[in-house]
Design an enzyme around this catalytic site. Structure first.
Site, PDB file in Angstrom:
ATOM      1  N   ASP A   9       0.873  -1.162   0.000  1.00 56.97           N
ATOM      2  CA  ASP A   9       0.000   0.000   0.000  1.00 56.97           C
ATOM      3  C   ASP A   9       0.925   1.231   0.000  1.00 56.97           C
ATOM      4  O   ASP A   9       2.116   1.110   0.291  1.00 56.97           O
ATOM      5  CB  ASP A   9      -0.856  -0.065   1.276  1.00 56.97           C
ATOM      6  CG  ASP A   9      -1.695   1.167   1.475  1.00 56.97           C
ATOM      7  OD1 ASP A   9      -2.400   1.547   0.540  1.00 56.97           O
ATOM      8  OD2 ASP A   9      -1.632   1.756   2.579  1.00 56.97           O
ATOM      9  N   LEU A  10       0.411   2.395  -0.326  1.00 55.37           N
ATOM     10  CA  LEU A  10       1.283   3.586  -0.390  1.00 55.37           C
ATOM     11  C   LEU A  10       1.161   4.449   0.872  1.00 55.37           C
ATOM     12  O   LEU A  10       2.060   4.483   1.710  1.00 55.37           O
ATOM     13  CB  LEU A  10       0.938   4.404  -1.643  1.00 55.37           C
ATOM     14  CG  LEU A  10       1.760   5.671  -1.852  1.00 55.37           C
ATOM     15  CD1 LEU A  10       3.227   5.361  -2.094  1.00 55.37           C
ATOM     16  CD2 LEU A  10       1.211   6.474  -3.041  1.00 55.37           C
ATOM     17  N   ASP A  11       0.007   5.103   0.992  1.00 49.08           N
ATOM     18  CA  ASP A  11      -0.188   6.020   2.118  1.00 49.08           C
ATOM     19  C   ASP A  11      -0.237   5.253   3.438  1.00 49.08           C
ATOM     20  O   ASP A  11      -1.059   4.367   3.609  1.00 49.08           O
ATOM     21  CB  ASP A  11      -1.491   6.806   1.901  1.00 49.08           C
ATOM     22  CG  ASP A  11      -1.865   7.647   3.101  1.00 49.08           C
ATOM     23  OD1 ASP A  11      -0.948   8.085   3.819  1.00 49.08           O
ATOM     24  OD2 ASP A  11      -3.069   7.858   3.324  1.00 49.08           O
ATOM     25  N   THR A  17       1.319  10.214   3.747  1.00 50.97           N
ATOM     26  CA  THR A  17       0.611  11.298   3.076  1.00 50.97           C
ATOM     27  C   THR A  17      -0.722  11.605   3.764  1.00 50.97           C
ATOM     28  O   THR A  17      -1.383  12.575   3.399  1.00 50.97           O
ATOM     29  CB  THR A  17       0.372  10.960   1.580  1.00 50.97           C
ATOM     30  OG1 THR A  17       0.084   9.564   1.467  1.00 50.97           O
ATOM     31  CG2 THR A  17       1.586  11.289   0.745  1.00 50.97           C
ATOM     32  N   LYS A  45      -8.695   6.570   5.800  1.00 51.29           N
ATOM     33  CA  LYS A  45      -7.494   5.851   5.348  1.00 51.29           C
ATOM     34  C   LYS A  45      -7.870   4.707   4.415  1.00 51.29           C
ATOM     35  O   LYS A  45      -8.720   3.885   4.749  1.00 51.29           O
ATOM     36  CB  LYS A  45      -6.711   5.313   6.538  1.00 51.29           C
ATOM     37  CG  LYS A  45      -5.894   6.384   7.214  1.00 51.29           C
ATOM     38  CD  LYS A  45      -4.960   5.800   8.233  1.00 51.29           C
ATOM     39  CE  LYS A  45      -4.093   6.894   8.823  1.00 51.29           C
ATOM     40  NZ  LYS A  45      -3.355   6.417  10.002  1.00 51.29           N
ATOM     41  N   GLY A  46      -7.241   4.674   3.253  1.00 55.86           N
ATOM     42  CA  GLY A  46      -7.493   3.595   2.291  1.00 55.86           C
ATOM     43  C   GLY A  46      -8.782   3.781   1.502  1.00 55.86           C
ATOM     44  O   GLY A  46      -9.097   2.987   0.628  1.00 55.86           O
ATOM     45  N   ARG A  49     -11.120   8.892  -3.066  1.00 59.82           N
ATOM     46  CA  ARG A  49     -11.414  10.322  -2.966  1.00 59.82           C
ATOM     47  C   ARG A  49     -12.927  10.586  -2.980  1.00 59.82           C
ATOM     48  O   ARG A  49     -13.445  11.340  -2.159  1.00 59.82           O
ATOM     49  CB  ARG A  49     -10.738  11.058  -4.129  1.00 59.82           C
ATOM     50  CG  ARG A  49     -10.556  12.547  -3.868  1.00 59.82           C
ATOM     51  CD  ARG A  49      -9.901  13.227  -5.073  1.00 59.82           C
ATOM     52  NE  ARG A  49      -8.713  12.518  -5.529  1.00 59.82           N
ATOM     53  CZ  ARG A  49      -8.164  12.673  -6.734  1.00 59.82           C
ATOM     54  NH1 ARG A  49      -8.692  13.528  -7.591  1.00 59.82           N
ATOM     55  NH2 ARG A  49      -7.087  11.995  -7.080  1.00 59.82           N
ATOM     56  N   SER A 114      -2.468   0.606  -4.328  1.00 60.99           N
ATOM     57  CA  SER A 114      -2.938   1.791  -3.591  1.00 60.99           C
ATOM     58  C   SER A 114      -4.274   2.294  -4.126  1.00 60.99           C
ATOM     59  O   SER A 114      -4.573   2.149  -5.306  1.00 60.99           O
ATOM     60  CB  SER A 114      -1.887   2.905  -3.725  1.00 60.99           C
ATOM     61  OG  SER A 114      -2.414   4.153  -3.367  1.00 60.99           O
ATOM     62  N   ALA A 115      -5.062   2.926  -3.265  1.00 58.49           N
ATOM     63  CA  ALA A 115      -6.331   3.525  -3.677  1.00 58.49           C
ATOM     64  C   ALA A 115      -6.125   4.887  -4.326  1.00 58.49           C
ATOM     65  O   ALA A 115      -7.032   5.444  -4.939  1.00 58.49           O
ATOM     66  CB  ALA A 115      -7.242   3.679  -2.459  1.00 58.49           C
ATOM     67  N   SER A 116      -4.914   5.423  -4.183  1.00 61.12           N
ATOM     68  CA  SER A 116      -4.675   6.805  -4.628  1.00 61.12           C
ATOM     69  C   SER A 116      -4.504   6.935  -6.136  1.00 61.12           C
ATOM     70  O   SER A 116      -3.814   6.154  -6.766  1.00 61.12           O
ATOM     71  CB  SER A 116      -3.419   7.347  -3.945  1.00 61.12           C
ATOM     72  OG  SER A 116      -3.111   8.623  -4.484  1.00 61.12           O
ATOM     73  N   LYS A 145     -11.011  -0.745  -1.791  1.00 62.35           N
ATOM     74  CA  LYS A 145     -10.837  -1.616  -0.632  1.00 62.35           C
ATOM     75  C   LYS A 145     -12.052  -1.402   0.282  1.00 62.35           C
ATOM     76  O   LYS A 145     -12.520  -0.266   0.375  1.00 62.35           O
ATOM     77  CB  LYS A 145      -9.552  -1.235   0.127  1.00 62.35           C
ATOM     78  CG  LYS A 145      -8.286  -1.310  -0.732  1.00 62.35           C
ATOM     79  CD  LYS A 145      -7.121  -0.567  -0.057  1.00 62.35           C
ATOM     80  CE  LYS A 145      -5.908  -0.528  -0.983  1.00 62.35           C
ATOM     81  NZ  LYS A 145      -4.779   0.238  -0.459  1.00 62.35           N
ATOM     82  N   GLU A 169      -0.189  -3.352   4.594  1.00 62.42           N
ATOM     83  CA  GLU A 169      -1.311  -2.406   4.636  1.00 62.42           C
ATOM     84  C   GLU A 169      -1.424  -1.717   5.990  1.00 62.42           C
ATOM     85  O   GLU A 169      -1.160  -2.334   7.012  1.00 62.42           O
ATOM     86  CB  GLU A 169      -2.617  -3.176   4.418  1.00 62.42           C
ATOM     87  CG  GLU A 169      -3.315  -2.931   3.115  1.00 62.42           C
ATOM     88  CD  GLU A 169      -3.823  -1.525   2.880  1.00 62.42           C
ATOM     89  OE1 GLU A 169      -3.956  -0.740   3.829  1.00 62.42           O
ATOM     90  OE2 GLU A 169      -4.097  -1.201   1.730  1.00 62.42           O
ATOM     91  N   ASP A 170      -1.848  -0.453   5.982  1.00 64.14           N
ATOM     92  CA  ASP A 170      -2.055   0.249   7.263  1.00 64.14           C
ATOM     93  C   ASP A 170      -3.534   0.450   7.578  1.00 64.14           C
ATOM     94  O   ASP A 170      -3.868   0.916   8.656  1.00 64.14           O
ATOM     95  CB  ASP A 170      -1.365   1.619   7.256  1.00 64.14           C
ATOM     96  CG  ASP A 170      -2.086   2.599   6.350  1.00 64.14           C
ATOM     97  OD1 ASP A 170      -2.402   2.217   5.204  1.00 64.14           O
ATOM     98  OD2 ASP A 170      -2.351   3.728   6.786  1.00 64.14           O
TER      99      ASP A 170
HETATM  100  P1  B16 Z   1      -6.224  10.267  -3.941  1.00 60.36           P
HETATM  101  P2  B16 Z   1      -3.576   4.250   0.032  1.00 60.36           P
HETATM  102  C1  B16 Z   1      -5.359   6.236  -0.073  1.00 60.36           C
HETATM  103  O1  B16 Z   1      -4.055   5.758  -0.281  1.00 60.36           O
HETATM  104  C2  B16 Z   1      -5.412   7.110   1.169  1.00 60.36           C
HETATM  105  O2  B16 Z   1      -5.158   6.331   2.326  1.00 60.36           O
HETATM  106  C3  B16 Z   1      -6.785   7.734   1.285  1.00 60.36           C
HETATM  107  O3  B16 Z   1      -6.839   8.560   2.431  1.00 60.36           O
HETATM  108  C4  B16 Z   1      -7.105   8.531   0.018  1.00 60.36           C
HETATM  109  O4  B16 Z   1      -8.385   9.121   0.080  1.00 60.36           O
HETATM  110  C5  B16 Z   1      -6.998   7.584  -1.179  1.00 60.36           C
HETATM  111  O5  B16 Z   1      -5.700   7.013  -1.223  1.00 60.36           O
HETATM  112  C6  B16 Z   1      -7.270   8.302  -2.498  1.00 60.36           C
HETATM  113  O6  B16 Z   1      -6.234   9.215  -2.744  1.00 60.36           O
HETATM  114  O7  B16 Z   1      -7.111  11.386  -3.578  1.00 60.36           O
HETATM  115  O8  B16 Z   1      -4.756  10.657  -4.028  1.00 60.36           O
HETATM  116  O9  B16 Z   1      -6.679   9.542  -5.188  1.00 60.36           O
HETATM  117  O10 B16 Z   1      -3.489   4.137   1.513  1.00 60.36           O
HETATM  118  O11 B16 Z   1      -4.547   3.272  -0.608  1.00 60.36           O
HETATM  119  O12 B16 Z   1      -2.214   4.213  -0.630  1.00 60.36           O
HETATM  120 MG    MG Z   2      -2.818   3.166   3.352  1.00 59.99          MG
END
Ligand code: B16
Ligand code: MG
Length: 219
Positions: A9-11, A17, A45-46, A49, A114-116, A145, A169-170
């Site tokens: 996972d990233l964040d 972040t 978290k996770g 957006r 990652s979800a980001s 997720k 994963e966090d």
């Molecule tokens: P973005 P991860 C997630 O990252 C964050 O934990 C979550 O807080 C955020 O809303 C999501 O990414 C979407 O991010 O706005 O940059 O697309 O933990 O899955 O790496």
């Molecule tokens: Mg995360």
């Protein structure tokens, strides 16, 4: 040869972040007269957006038009990107580089999950983009997720069977996604929060190379 798939996972795992997401969501919430606390941020978290903004509006009892929703999402992301723009290698969390290099030297499959939608930008900023054989992020999935889609796609990209994959994963939703994908789940954070994980470590400094070797060799 033992080749496993290690999915990160990233964040909250590679970089923190969450603090920038918090600043950007807080500013946005304030602009529409909604209170947004750090405890509420934890629950994002996770979470994608779109889902994050839906939750903030729900907590603030606000309903807005679809146009306004899209406008707020763009505002939040622009603000978030202004923080991301300032990132460099110093923001990589402790011992993450050691673990990545150990796995690279051991010829293991390494993917991001990652979800980001900003994952690629962030990896480039902290100079880790080339450490990943595959990157699966918010742009590649339909279901967030705890749905296992992101991790299953990562396994596929690595060409490794899901039951030979290990996920770091966090978030609770992320651990549930890893379990649903039939992968070994490793929580990074608090034991009582991530109690559904197969293993939990406070951070990567607690994760020894001998443990990584065991994961590589175990069937
Ligand atoms: P973005 P991860 C997630 O990252 C964050 O934990 C979550 O807080 C955020 O809303 C999501 O990414 C979407 O991010 O706005 O940059 O697309 O933990 O899955 O790496
Ligand atoms: Mg995360």
């Amino acid at each position: 040869m033992n080749k496993k798939g290690f999915i990160f996972d990233l964040d909250g795992v590679i970089v923190d972040t969450a603090k920038y997401h918090f600043l950007a969501w807080q500013k946005l919430a304030k602009s529409i007269d909604v209170d947004f606390t750090e405890a509420e941020n934890e629950q994002l978290k996770g979470v994608s957006r779109v889902k994050s903004l839906e939750k903030i509006l729900e907590w603030g009892n606000k309903s807005i038009s679809e146009d306004e929703f899209m406008k707020l999402m763009a505002l939040k992301n622009n603000d978030y990107l202004s923080y991301i723009n300032e990132m460099d290698e110093n923001e990589i969390l402790p011992d993450v580089s050691r673990v990545l290099n150990f796995l690279i030297d051991a010829n293991q499959g390494i993917s991001l999950g990652s979800a980001s939608k900003n994952a690629r930008t962030i990896l480039k900023k902290v100079n880790l983009y080339n450490s990943f054989e595959a990157i699966v992020d918010g742009n590649d999935v339909i279901k967030g997720k705890p749905n296992p889609e992101v991790f299953l796609k990562a396994a596929k990209a690595l060409n490794i069977s899901p039951d030979d994959c290990i996920v770091f994963e966090d978030s609770v939703a992320g651990i549930q996604a890893a379990n649903a994908a039939n992968m070994i789940s490793i929580g990074v954070g608090e034991k009582d929060v991530l109690n559904q994980a197969n293993y939990v470590f406070k951070d990567f400094t607690e994760l020894e190379n001998s443990f990584l070797n065991k994961l590589i060799k175990n069937k």
